[in-house]
Design an enzyme around this catalytic site. Structure first.
Site, PDB file in Angstrom:
ATOM      1  N   GLY A 541       0.822  -1.199   0.000  1.00  0.00           N
ATOM      2  CA  GLY A 541       0.000   0.000   0.000  1.00  0.00           C
ATOM      3  C   GLY A 541       0.859   1.252   0.000  1.00  0.00           C
ATOM      4  CB  ILE A 784       4.412  -7.987   6.035  1.00  0.00           C
ATOM      5  CG1 ILE A 784       5.108  -9.270   5.572  1.00  0.00           C
ATOM      6  CG2 ILE A 784       5.159  -7.374   7.224  1.00  0.00           C
ATOM      7  CD1 ILE A 784       6.536  -9.070   5.104  1.00  0.00           C
ATOM      8  CG  HIS A 785       1.533  -5.612   9.605  1.00  0.00           C
ATOM      9  ND1 HIS A 785       0.904  -6.605  10.333  1.00  0.00           N
ATOM     10  CD2 HIS A 785       2.762  -5.465  10.167  1.00  0.00           C
ATOM     11  CE1 HIS A 785       1.709  -7.024  11.290  1.00  0.00           C
ATOM     12  NE2 HIS A 785       2.839  -6.360  11.213  1.00  0.00           N
ATOM     13  CG  ASP A 786       1.347  -1.566   4.959  1.00  0.00           C
ATOM     14  OD1 ASP A 786       2.274  -2.370   5.163  1.00  0.00           O
ATOM     15  OD2 ASP A 786       1.511  -0.333   5.001  1.00  0.00           O
ATOM     16  CB  SER A 787       3.718  -5.746   2.540  1.00  0.00           C
ATOM     17  OG  SER A 787       4.451  -6.362   1.491  1.00  0.00           O
TER      18      SER A 787
END
Length: 856
Positions: A541, A784-787
């Site tokens: 993102g 990984i959260h926003d990846s």
């Protein structure tokens, strides 16, 4: 231990044949052995660390040392206060009056003195030390504290500057520097006599014996007519230490990857590792009531369990070519990316041989030589500091490599996951895991390969990923593909001779991930459509926190800056802020001084910054912290840190020792331009803070439900203990009686709400994306959260899924839902104080579906 036969009967995901069970039996036995090893290794590491600290005079920092200090601090402090205030004559009692110099400021307590005494006793607790030696050590430590208090009282700012400079150094070094600095400032201090220190110390030992029962005197005959007195721990204390460590040592297992799929999460306390010794709750939190409440809501969280099970059932394996290169460069001591050198930096050569004591004294009489010596000490100090910082990093890298080698022959490995209280998912294993350091992530690849010819866009996304890892992620997607194709010969050259081409690939933004991409691209070039890809391809993102705020408020300005709207080229919010800041500096005309201690005008400083270069990197961290309640002060710290990092790379610092003032000036400009770019986000953050303050007035935690069914609880409590800190920065938390009813920490509730609210939403988006992807046949994830990562052949599908999820999530007004929930728990008086939700902008959130740079 879970029943192996039962697990083998059901297998993974349902009933299975006996033949399948027999094939898997060895792997389950292997997993059980690994889990026993995880517990055993944790016990051994705990006991080894405890023994090392005990034998090296650091028993006070062990778990049992800290426990005993906290347990006895209140009583020792009270007894010291009582005896100091008692008008009694006697050498020891008179020496006790020296403690008046360490009475806690503004209080009639001796907590700090008690801490210093107990710490010194604890460092000599189980090693059997001479009473006289311990007494002198106590007297010396107390005098050092009194001396430093005098230093701080007379020269407070200089004292703090010196302390900041040495705060990460060893105690002895800090003490030496403080004494030297005090002498340099010609601050008078009448040293305590050795006799007074001994009398004071031995009397403190007597107090410890009488009040705590920790130690006692023991006479030993060491030679004819020699019976020195030793200080030893009481047998009951030794038994307490043994029992305490016997319990604690099992609480710190070393979590490894698994060689069989983790138990699927079906409830708050059911899932993950197989054996009871490694049983962990689904959510890591210290609030047991929160877990109990969620346990009653298991049925609401089916989407959460499904998503986490999907992530942790991903089959991984070690990327052997990357491991071979990593091990080789580690052995050679190369510094690549965030990988530290395994060797210590050498100290600069001394300007004079100090082993010649008399010659050295004579040499230092010359003013120029003294200046050379000071310069050498400054440079040597920097080397010591770098080496000290790298010590823990080197230990972690060694552990990582050993773990990777341990699992390199496994066909499949898995990573059980847990959630934090916001719903964010994290792997349980440390060091070697899919969310680890860049060089750690590069060691992992999907064990299941996907044929590149099965999706015509696979090669396109592999090329984009390769360019991204090199650092070309600001180009358009097509230009990134072109960059990889244009540099294909170099990339394939890296795969064929990684050590010989190290000067090229080490310059990449993410060097080891780029190296892994080079191996994958080379395979694709050799086999074409018949190449089976195992590499996780990630799409990230664009400052996802600000994307979320822009979506929830329909903010067209923030939305455009963070790629929520279709564009031919990616928007770069960090670059936007950088450009605005540069333009502002060019317009600076003020001849006012920056600061009275920095005799330079604002116009001159602006020119200095322009010459130095204000780029996206110096602005990036400042922008990233905004949706997480970042402050202008934090922005200044990041600017200063950036310059210091550049100095480590050999870039000249034109601001000299006034970097703080220069950083403050630039941070103010950056902050102004951030606020003009993310207006709506700042409005939402302010509104969230206000609503959290209202809830805090009722002394209730804030909780809210996200669209996955997960309940978040933000519950920061006022602590009933206070930190005790010596003037050299040694700290401990003072224990007090716990109250039945905890108070909410209003300040922390307000500070944390923006970050926690956004994190709960990005966690929900990740989970819903995983579940939607699974319906499309995708089974491998690196999240990984926003990846978001998966195979190159599936990344196009994942991109479509995540865009649909974000639109679905934000079609409803999430702030309104949150407001309505909080409204229902507030009193009528506080309900009336609820402010309106910030006004919505004109962003069409459905544009996200057509924005190819939303995640890219």
């Amino acid at each position: 231990m879970a029943n192996l036969d039962e697990l083998l009967k059901v297998g993974i995901g349902g009933a299975t044949t006996q033949q399948f069970a027999e094939v898997k039996k060895d792997r389950y036995h292997r997993q059980y052995q690994l889990e026993q090893e995880m517990v055993t290794t944790g016990v051994e590491d705990f006991l080894r660390s405890t023994q090392s600290n005990t034998q090296n005079g650091r028993e006070s920092i062990t778990d049992h040392g800290q426990l005993l200090i906290k347990k006895n601090l209140e009583a020792v402090s009270a007894e010291l206060q009582k005896q100091v205030d008692t008008k009694t004559i006697g050498r020891r009692m008179l020496s006790l009056k020296l403690l008046e110099n360490i009475r806690d400021e503004g209080k009639e307590t001796f907590d700090t003195a008690a801490f210093i005494i107990l710490r010194t006793i604890m460092n000599n607790l189980t090693v059997s030390q001479l009473v006289q030696k311990v007494g002198i050590a106590i007297g010396h430590a107390l005098e050092a504290e009194a001396r430093n208090r005098e230093f701080e009282k007379i020269k407070p700012k200089y004292f703090q500057a010196v302390l900041d400079d040495v705060k990460r150094k060893q105690y002895k070094h800090k003490e030496t520097v403080m004494t030297h600095s005090m002498n340099k400032m010609e601050i008078d201090w009448e040293p305590w006599s050795p006799s007074d220190k001994l009398h004071l110390g031995t009397h403190c030992i007597t107090i410890i014996e009488q009040v705590t029962g920790l130690v006692h005197h023991v006479k030993r005959t060491t030679a004819k007519n020699e019976t020195p007195i030793f200080l030893e721990a009481q047998p009951a204390v030794l038994k307490l230490i043994e029992d305490t460590n016997g319990k604690l040592c099992h609480m710190f297992p070393k979590f490894y990857p698994m060689v069989v799929p983790p138990q699927e999460w079906t409830g708050i306390y059911k899932g993950g590792y197989l054996t009871k010794d490694l049983e962990q709750p689904f959510i890591k939190t210290k609030t047991s009531n929160f877990l109990s409440d969620l346990k009653n809501r298991d049925d609401e969280m089916a989407p959460v369990f499904d998503a986490v099970n999907g992530v942790q059932n991903t089959k991984w394996r070690i990327n052997k070519p990357v491991l071979q290169v990593l091990e080789a460069v580690w052995e050679l001591g190369h510094v690549i990316g965030k990988l530290p050198s395994r060797y210590e930096d050498e100290l600069p050569p001394k300007p004079f041989d100090t082993s010649d004591t008399e010659g050295f004294k004579e040499w230092k009489k010359d003013a120029d030589n003294r200046e050379k010596w000071v310069d050498w000490k400054h440079k040597a100090s920097k080397v010591y500091e770098r080496n000290s910082k790298n010590t823990s990093k080197k230990i972690q890298v060694s552990a990582l490599i050993e773990l990777a080698k341990k699992f390199q022959q496994e066909d499949n490995i898995y990573f059980p996951h847990q959630l934090d209280f916001r719903g964010r998912a994290y792997p349980m294993p440390a060091f070697l895991e899919p969310q680890g350091a860049e060089f750690s992530r590069a060691l992992l690849e999907f064990s299941e390969g996907k044929r590149m010819g099965d999706n015509e866009k696979g090669g396109y996304w592999l090329a984009i990923h390769t360019a991204n890892m090199f650092g070309e992620d600001k180009l358009s997607l097509d230009d990134r593909e072109k960059w990889t194709k244009d540099n294909s010969d170099k990339i394939c050259g890296v795969a064929n001779d990684p050590l010989g081409t190290m000067s090229y690939w080490r310059s990449a933004d993410k060097p080891f991930s780029f190296l892994a991409a080079c191996f994958e691209w080379n395979g694709f070039m050799e086999k074409g459509k018949n190449h089976y890809t195992h590499l996780p391809i990630a799409i990230d993102g664009s400052c996802n926190g600000l994307q979320i705020f822009s979506l929830m408020l329909r903010d067209e300005v923030g939305g455009e800056a963070t790629n929520l709207t279709p564009r031919d080229k990616p928007q770069d919010i960090y670059g936007i802020v950088s450009d605005k800041t540069t333009a502002q500096l060019k317009l600076e005309t003020s001849d006012d001084l920056v600061h009275r201690k920095y005799p330079i005008t604002k116009k001159q400083l602006a020119k200095l910054w322009l010459d130095y270069g204000v780029n996206r990197k110096v602005c990036k961290r400042c922008v990233m912290i905004v949706p997480y309640s970042g402050t202008k002060r934090a922005c200044r710290q990041y600017v200063e840190k950036y310059v210091q990092e550049q100095m480590d790379l050999g870039v000249h610092n034109p601001f000299g020792d006034k970097l703080m003032y220069a950083s403050e000036y630039l941070a103010s400009a950056i902050w102004t331009n951030i606020e003009s770019t993310v207006i709506k986000a700042k409005e939402a953050m302010k509104w969230l803070k206000n609503i959290s303050k209202l809830a805090a007035k009722m002394n209730i935690p804030i909780n809210w439900k996200v669209c996955t069914g997960f309940w978040v609880q933000q519950h920061y409590q006022e602590v009933n203990h206070r930190r005790i800190e010596t003037k050299l920065g040694d700290k401990i938390i003072k224990l007090t009686i716990t109250e039945d009813k905890k108070k909410i920490n209003k300040r922390r509730q307000a500070q944390g709400i923006s970050a926690n609210f956004v994190h709960s939403l990005d966690a929900a988006a990740m989970m819903l994306t995983v579940n939607k992807c699974r319906t499309k046949g995708i089974t491998d994830f690196q999240m990984i959260h926003d990846s978001y990562g998966t195979h190159a052949t599936n990344i196009e599908t994942m991109g479509q899924c995540l865009r649909e999820v974000f639109v679905e999530m934000f079609e409803e007004n999430v702030l309104e839902t949150f407001r309505d929930h909080i409204y229902g728990i507030l009193s009528p008086k506080l309900q009336a104080k609820l402010t309106p939700i910030p006004e919505m902008g004109k962003l069409n959130i459905h544009d996200v579906k057509d924005s190819k740079y939303f995640f890219a």
